[in-house]
Design an enzyme around this catalytic site. Structure first.
Site, PDB file in Angstrom:
ATOM      1  CD  GLU A 101      49.563 103.872 -30.424  1.00 21.22           C
ATOM      2  OE1 GLU A 101      49.553 103.562 -31.807  1.00 21.22           O
ATOM      3  OE2 GLU A 101      48.605 104.347 -29.955  1.00 21.22           O
ATOM      4  NE  ARG A 104      43.855 106.715 -39.044  1.00 20.86           N
ATOM      5  CZ  ARG A 104      45.018 106.737 -39.090  1.00 20.86           C
ATOM      6  NH1 ARG A 104      45.868 105.730 -38.623  1.00 20.86           N
ATOM      7  NH2 ARG A 104      45.783 107.892 -39.558  1.00 20.86           N
ATOM      8  CG  HIS A 162      32.664 119.419 -19.648  1.00 23.90           C
ATOM      9  ND1 HIS A 162      32.902 120.896 -18.865  1.00 23.90           N
ATOM     10  CD2 HIS A 162      33.992 119.021 -19.200  1.00 23.90           C
ATOM     11  CE1 HIS A 162      34.017 120.937 -18.323  1.00 23.90           C
ATOM     12  NE2 HIS A 162      34.463 119.799 -18.546  1.00 23.90           N
ATOM     13  CE1 TYR A 192      45.527 113.280 -34.352  1.00 22.06           C
ATOM     14  CE2 TYR A 192      46.880 113.639 -36.186  1.00 22.06           C
ATOM     15  CZ  TYR A 192      46.731 113.117 -34.995  1.00 22.06           C
ATOM     16  OH  TYR A 192      47.724 112.336 -34.196  1.00 22.06           O
ATOM     17  NE  ARG A 224      35.991 125.422 -20.784  1.00 28.45           N
ATOM     18  CZ  ARG A 224      35.807 124.493 -19.929  1.00 28.45           C
ATOM     19  NH1 ARG A 224      34.633 124.705 -18.965  1.00 28.45           N
ATOM     20  NH2 ARG A 224      36.578 123.584 -19.540  1.00 28.45           N
TER      21      ARG A 224
HETATM   22  N1  PLP Z   1      50.251 105.746 -33.471  1.00 29.21           N
HETATM   23  C1  PLP Z   1      50.010 106.878 -33.077  1.00 29.21           C
HETATM   24  C2  PLP Z   1      49.600 107.225 -31.749  1.00 29.21           C
HETATM   25  C3  PLP Z   1      49.910 108.146 -34.218  1.00 29.21           C
HETATM   26  O1  PLP Z   1      49.653 109.155 -33.653  1.00 29.21           O
HETATM   27  C4  PLP Z   1      50.367 107.579 -35.513  1.00 29.21           C
HETATM   28  C5  PLP Z   1      50.376 108.742 -36.530  1.00 29.21           C
HETATM   29  O2  PLP Z   1      50.016 109.960 -36.219  1.00 29.21           O
HETATM   30  C6  PLP Z   1      50.407 106.268 -35.706  1.00 29.21           C
HETATM   31  C7  PLP Z   1      50.530 105.370 -34.588  1.00 29.21           C
HETATM   32  C8  PLP Z   1      50.719 106.068 -37.113  1.00 29.21           C
HETATM   33  O3  PLP Z   1      49.389 105.860 -38.193  1.00 29.21           O
HETATM   34  P1  PLP Z   1      49.814 106.300 -39.408  1.00 29.21           P
HETATM   35  O4  PLP Z   1      50.441 105.105 -40.247  1.00 29.21           O
HETATM   36  O5  PLP Z   1      48.249 106.341 -40.046  1.00 29.21           O
HETATM   37  O6  PLP Z   1      50.488 107.680 -39.771  1.00 29.21           O
END
Ligand code: PLP
Length: 284
Positions: A180, A52, A102, A33, A100
Protein backbone atom coordinates in the site's frame (compact mmCIF):
# COMPACT_ATOMS: atom_id res chain seq x y z
CA UNK A 1 -11.69 32.08 14.71
CA UNK A 2 -9.38 30.16 17.04
CA UNK A 3 -9.39 26.39 16.94
CA UNK A 4 -10.70 24.25 19.78
CA UNK A 5 -9.41 20.79 20.70
CA UNK A 6 -10.92 18.16 22.97
CA UNK A 7 -8.43 16.61 25.39
CA UNK A 8 -9.59 14.14 27.99
CA UNK A 9 -12.98 15.58 28.74
CA UNK A 10 -12.12 19.25 28.24
CA UNK A 11 -12.53 21.58 25.25
CA UNK A 12 -9.50 23.88 25.09
CA UNK A 13 -8.02 26.43 22.71
CA UNK A 14 -5.93 24.41 20.27
CA UNK A 15 -2.76 26.34 21.17
CA UNK A 16 -3.13 25.41 24.86
CA UNK A 17 -4.27 21.81 24.43
CA UNK A 18 -1.69 19.31 25.72
CA UNK A 19 -1.20 15.81 27.06
CA UNK A 20 1.09 14.61 29.83
CA UNK A 21 4.79 14.17 28.96
CA UNK A 22 4.54 10.57 30.13
CA UNK A 23 1.61 9.81 27.90
CA UNK A 24 2.33 6.43 26.34
CA UNK A 25 1.37 7.74 22.94
CA UNK A 26 4.25 10.20 23.21
CA UNK A 27 6.75 7.75 24.70
CA UNK A 28 5.89 4.46 22.98
CA UNK A 29 3.51 5.32 20.13
CA UNK A 30 1.17 3.18 22.22
CA UNK A 31 -2.07 4.37 20.72
CA UNK A 32 -4.38 4.40 17.74
CA UNK A 33 -6.06 7.03 15.59
CA UNK A 34 -8.66 7.73 12.94
CA UNK A 35 -9.18 10.47 10.39
CA UNK A 36 -12.77 11.11 9.31
CA UNK A 37 -13.65 13.46 6.46
CA UNK A 38 -16.29 16.16 6.83
CA UNK A 39 -17.98 17.08 3.55
CA UNK A 40 -20.77 19.64 3.34
CA UNK A 41 -21.08 19.47 7.11
CA UNK A 42 -21.53 15.68 7.22
CA UNK A 43 -19.16 13.07 8.61
CA UNK A 44 -18.23 10.64 5.85
CA UNK A 45 -18.45 6.95 6.81
CA UNK A 46 -18.32 7.62 10.55
CA UNK A 47 -19.60 4.12 11.40
CA UNK A 48 -16.82 2.14 9.64
CA UNK A 49 -14.21 4.53 11.06
CA UNK A 50 -15.49 3.89 14.58
CA UNK A 51 -15.66 0.14 13.91
CA UNK A 52 -12.01 0.23 12.83
CA UNK A 53 -11.10 2.34 15.88
CA UNK A 54 -12.67 -0.31 18.18
CA UNK A 55 -10.79 -3.03 16.33
CA UNK A 56 -7.46 -1.19 16.61
CA UNK A 57 -8.06 -0.61 20.35
CA UNK A 58 -8.92 -4.28 20.88
CA UNK A 59 -5.81 -5.44 18.99
CA UNK A 60 -3.61 -3.23 21.24
CA UNK A 61 -5.63 -4.30 24.30
CA UNK A 62 -6.42 -0.72 25.24
CA UNK A 63 -9.45 -0.85 27.52
CA UNK A 64 -11.73 1.80 28.94
CA UNK A 65 -11.83 4.18 25.95
CA UNK A 66 -14.87 6.40 25.60
CA UNK A 67 -17.82 4.47 24.15
CA UNK A 68 -19.20 5.20 20.69
CA UNK A 69 -22.28 7.18 21.78
CA UNK A 70 -20.43 9.81 23.87
CA UNK A 71 -17.56 9.78 21.37
CA UNK A 72 -19.98 10.73 18.59
CA UNK A 73 -21.20 13.63 20.71
CA UNK A 74 -17.61 14.83 21.20
CA UNK A 75 -16.83 14.50 17.48
CA UNK A 76 -19.87 16.59 16.55
CA UNK A 77 -19.08 19.18 19.20
CA UNK A 78 -15.49 19.54 17.97
CA UNK A 79 -16.73 19.92 14.39
CA UNK A 80 -19.27 22.51 15.53
CA UNK A 81 -16.86 24.50 17.71
CA UNK A 82 -14.36 24.69 14.84
CA UNK A 83 -17.07 25.52 12.30
CA UNK A 84 -15.80 22.81 9.99
CA UNK A 85 -18.01 22.33 6.94
CA UNK A 86 -15.34 20.74 4.77
CA UNK A 87 -12.33 19.26 6.49
CA UNK A 88 -11.26 16.45 8.74
CA UNK A 89 -11.70 15.18 12.27
CA UNK A 90 -8.67 13.56 13.91
CA UNK A 91 -9.16 11.19 16.87
CA UNK A 92 -6.37 9.67 18.87
CA UNK A 93 -6.65 7.26 21.78
CA UNK A 94 -3.55 6.20 23.70
CA UNK A 95 -3.12 3.83 26.62
CA UNK A 96 -2.77 6.89 28.83
CA UNK A 97 -0.13 8.49 31.04
CA UNK A 98 1.98 6.39 33.43
CA UNK A 99 5.59 6.19 34.69
CA UNK A 100 7.67 4.95 31.75
CA UNK A 101 7.76 1.16 31.57
CA UNK A 102 7.25 -0.95 28.47
CA UNK A 103 4.64 -3.28 30.03
CA UNK A 104 1.07 -2.09 30.43
CA UNK A 105 0.53 0.15 33.49
CA UNK A 106 -1.69 -1.33 36.21
CA UNK A 107 -3.68 1.86 36.43
CA UNK A 108 -3.96 4.04 33.40
CA UNK A 109 -6.88 5.66 31.72
CA UNK A 110 -6.82 6.05 27.95
CA UNK A 111 -6.15 9.59 26.73
CA UNK A 112 -8.58 10.80 24.08
CA UNK A 113 -7.78 13.74 21.81
CA UNK A 114 -10.20 14.96 19.14
CA UNK A 115 -9.35 17.83 16.80
CA UNK A 116 -10.90 19.14 13.61
CA UNK A 117 -9.69 21.43 10.91
CA UNK A 118 -10.93 22.88 7.69
CA UNK A 119 -9.41 21.57 4.51
CA UNK A 120 -10.39 21.39 0.89
CA UNK A 121 -11.20 18.25 -1.04
CA UNK A 122 -8.35 17.33 -3.40
CA UNK A 123 -7.56 20.03 -5.97
CA UNK A 124 -9.53 19.15 -9.15
CA UNK A 125 -6.48 20.09 -11.27
CA UNK A 126 -4.36 17.48 -9.50
CA UNK A 127 -7.12 14.91 -9.96
CA UNK A 128 -7.39 15.80 -13.64
CA UNK A 129 -3.66 15.42 -14.21
CA UNK A 130 -3.12 12.46 -11.92
CA UNK A 131 -0.16 11.98 -9.61
CA UNK A 132 3.10 10.08 -9.59
CA UNK A 133 4.30 7.53 -7.06
CA UNK A 134 7.68 6.03 -6.29
CA UNK A 135 8.24 2.53 -4.96
CA UNK A 136 10.19 1.84 -1.77
CA UNK A 137 10.80 -1.25 0.39
CA UNK A 138 8.07 -1.90 2.95
CA UNK A 139 10.08 -1.86 6.17
CA UNK A 140 7.08 -1.84 8.54
CA UNK A 141 6.07 -4.37 11.18
CA UNK A 142 3.70 -7.30 10.61
CA UNK A 143 0.49 -5.73 11.92
CA UNK A 144 -0.12 -2.92 9.45
CA UNK A 145 -3.85 -3.69 9.77
CA UNK A 146 -3.86 -1.83 13.11
CA UNK A 147 -4.13 1.95 12.72
CA UNK A 148 -1.50 2.78 15.32
CA UNK A 149 0.22 6.14 15.70
CA UNK A 150 3.51 4.30 15.22
CA UNK A 151 4.13 5.69 11.74
CA UNK A 152 7.91 6.09 11.50
CA UNK A 153 8.28 4.07 8.30
CA UNK A 154 5.29 5.85 6.76
CA UNK A 155 6.72 9.26 7.69
CA UNK A 156 10.10 8.43 6.15
CA UNK A 157 8.44 6.99 3.05
CA UNK A 158 6.21 10.02 2.49
CA UNK A 159 9.19 12.33 2.87
CA UNK A 160 11.15 10.25 0.37
CA UNK A 161 8.24 10.61 -2.06
CA UNK A 162 8.12 14.38 -1.55
CA UNK A 163 11.85 14.73 -2.08
CA UNK A 164 11.49 12.73 -5.30
CA UNK A 165 8.72 15.09 -6.43
CA UNK A 166 6.10 12.34 -6.07
CA UNK A 167 2.72 12.40 -4.34
CA UNK A 168 3.10 9.04 -2.62
CA UNK A 169 5.42 6.12 -2.06
CA UNK A 170 4.07 2.64 -2.70
CA UNK A 171 5.66 0.15 -0.35
CA UNK A 172 6.91 -3.15 -1.71
CA UNK A 173 7.27 -6.40 0.27
CA UNK A 174 10.16 -8.87 0.11
CA UNK A 175 8.47 -10.71 -2.80
CA UNK A 176 8.30 -7.55 -4.92
CA UNK A 177 4.58 -7.00 -4.33
CA UNK A 178 3.02 -3.62 -3.61
CA UNK A 179 1.33 -3.58 -0.22
CA UNK A 180 0.00 0.00 0.00
CA UNK A 181 0.99 3.66 0.08
CA UNK A 182 2.34 5.41 3.18
CA UNK A 183 -1.13 6.87 3.87
CA UNK A 184 -3.22 5.44 1.03
CA UNK A 185 -4.29 2.11 -0.47
CA UNK A 186 -2.86 1.11 -3.86
CA UNK A 187 -4.86 -0.15 -6.84
CA UNK A 188 -4.35 -1.07 -10.49
CA UNK A 189 -6.61 -1.91 -13.40
CA UNK A 190 -5.17 -4.76 -15.47
CA UNK A 191 -5.15 -5.09 -19.27
CA UNK A 192 -8.32 -7.20 -19.04
CA UNK A 193 -10.08 -4.53 -16.93
CA UNK A 194 -9.80 -6.25 -13.59
CA UNK A 195 -9.57 -3.83 -10.64
CA UNK A 196 -6.94 -5.19 -8.25
CA UNK A 197 -5.91 -4.23 -4.72
CA UNK A 198 -4.07 -6.06 -1.94
CA UNK A 199 -6.30 -8.18 0.30
CA UNK A 200 -7.12 -6.77 3.74
CA UNK A 201 -4.70 -8.95 5.68
CA UNK A 202 -2.02 -7.97 8.21
CA UNK A 203 0.14 -6.34 5.49
CA UNK A 204 -2.15 -3.35 4.89
CA UNK A 205 -4.56 -1.01 6.57
CA UNK A 206 -8.08 -1.83 5.44
CA UNK A 207 -8.95 1.69 4.31
CA UNK A 208 -12.48 2.88 4.87
CA UNK A 209 -12.30 4.45 1.39
CA UNK A 210 -11.05 1.09 0.11
CA UNK A 211 -14.06 -0.67 1.66
CA UNK A 212 -16.49 1.90 0.27
CA UNK A 213 -14.94 1.66 -3.19
CA UNK A 214 -15.13 -2.14 -3.16
CA UNK A 215 -18.86 -1.82 -2.44
CA UNK A 216 -19.17 0.55 -5.44
CA UNK A 217 -17.17 -1.83 -7.68
CA UNK A 218 -19.36 -4.79 -6.69
CA UNK A 219 -22.55 -2.78 -7.13
CA UNK A 220 -21.48 -1.62 -10.59
CA UNK A 221 -20.41 -5.14 -11.55
CA UNK A 222 -16.75 -4.44 -12.46
CA UNK A 223 -14.25 -7.28 -12.42
CA UNK A 224 -12.42 -7.20 -9.09
CA UNK A 225 -9.69 -9.18 -7.35
CA UNK A 226 -8.20 -8.77 -3.88
CA UNK A 227 -4.66 -9.94 -4.42
CA UNK A 228 -1.18 -8.50 -4.33
CA UNK A 229 0.30 -7.13 -7.55
CA UNK A 230 3.97 -6.72 -8.36
CA UNK A 231 5.73 -3.47 -9.24
CA UNK A 232 6.24 -4.85 -12.77
CA UNK A 233 2.50 -5.56 -13.06
CA UNK A 234 1.69 -2.05 -11.85
CA UNK A 235 4.05 -0.50 -14.39
CA UNK A 236 2.41 -2.52 -17.15
CA UNK A 237 -1.13 -1.81 -15.91
CA UNK A 238 -3.85 -0.12 -17.93
CA UNK A 239 -4.61 2.23 -15.03
CA UNK A 240 -3.51 2.83 -11.47
CA UNK A 241 -4.92 4.85 -8.59
CA UNK A 242 -4.80 5.31 -4.84
CA UNK A 243 -7.47 5.89 -2.22
CA UNK A 244 -7.79 7.47 1.21
CA UNK A 245 -10.10 9.57 3.33
CA UNK A 246 -8.34 12.77 2.30
CA UNK A 247 -7.38 11.89 -1.29
CA UNK A 248 -10.68 10.16 -2.20
CA UNK A 249 -9.67 8.31 -5.38
CA UNK A 250 -6.58 9.81 -7.01
CA UNK A 251 -5.42 8.58 -10.44
CA UNK A 252 -1.75 7.50 -10.57
CA UNK A 253 -0.16 8.31 -13.92
CA UNK A 254 3.51 7.48 -13.28
CA UNK A 255 5.35 4.90 -11.20
CA UNK A 256 9.07 5.44 -10.56
CA UNK A 257 9.07 8.02 -13.36
CA UNK A 258 7.56 5.59 -15.87
CA UNK A 259 4.13 6.51 -17.28
CA UNK A 260 1.22 4.19 -16.54
CA UNK A 261 -0.25 3.35 -19.99
CA UNK A 262 -0.31 6.69 -21.86
CA UNK A 263 0.35 8.72 -18.69
CA UNK A 264 -3.10 10.22 -18.19
CA UNK A 265 -5.83 9.27 -15.69
CA UNK A 266 -7.65 6.11 -16.77
CA UNK A 267 -11.32 6.11 -17.75
CA UNK A 268 -12.32 3.48 -15.22
CA UNK A 269 -10.47 5.36 -12.45
CA UNK A 270 -12.39 8.51 -13.33
CA UNK A 271 -15.68 6.63 -13.41
CA UNK A 272 -15.00 4.97 -10.05
CA UNK A 273 -14.04 8.32 -8.57
CA UNK A 274 -17.28 9.89 -9.77
CA UNK A 275 -19.29 6.93 -8.42
CA UNK A 276 -17.50 7.13 -5.08
CA UNK A 277 -18.15 10.88 -4.75
CA UNK A 278 -21.78 10.42 -5.79
CA UNK A 279 -22.14 7.87 -3.01
CA UNK A 280 -20.79 10.38 -0.46
CA UNK A 281 -23.09 13.10 -1.76
CA UNK A 282 -26.10 10.74 -1.66
CA UNK A 283 -25.45 9.74 1.96
CA UNK A 284 -25.00 13.37 3.13
N1 PLP B 1 -3.10 2.87 4.30
C1 PLP B 1 -2.47 3.57 5.26
C2 PLP B 1 -1.13 3.12 5.72
C3 PLP B 1 -3.07 4.72 5.81
O1 PLP B 1 -2.43 5.43 6.76
C4 PLP B 1 -4.33 5.13 5.32
C5 PLP B 1 -4.97 6.33 5.86
O2 PLP B 1 -4.49 7.01 6.72
C6 PLP B 1 -4.94 4.38 4.32
C7 PLP B 1 -4.32 3.25 3.84
C8 PLP B 1 -6.28 4.77 3.78
O3 PLP B 1 -7.29 4.56 4.75
P1 PLP B 1 -8.65 5.38 4.74
O4 PLP B 1 -9.28 5.14 3.42
O5 PLP B 1 -9.43 4.79 5.88
O6 PLP B 1 -8.29 6.82 4.95
Amino acid sequence: MSRIAYVDGVYRPHSEAAVHIEDRGYQFADGVYEVIAVRSGELVDEAPHLTRLRRSLAELRIEGALADAPLKVVIREVVRRNAVVNGIVYLQVTRGAAPRDHGFPKVARPTLVVTARRSRAPDPRIVEEGVSVITIPDIRWQRCDIKTVSLTANVLGKQQAREAGAYEAWMVDAEGRVTEGTSTNAWIVTADNLVVTHAADHAILNGVTRQALIAVIRREGYGFAERPFTVAEAKAAREAFLTSTTADLMPVVAIDGQPVANGVPGLLSQKLRADYLARIAASA
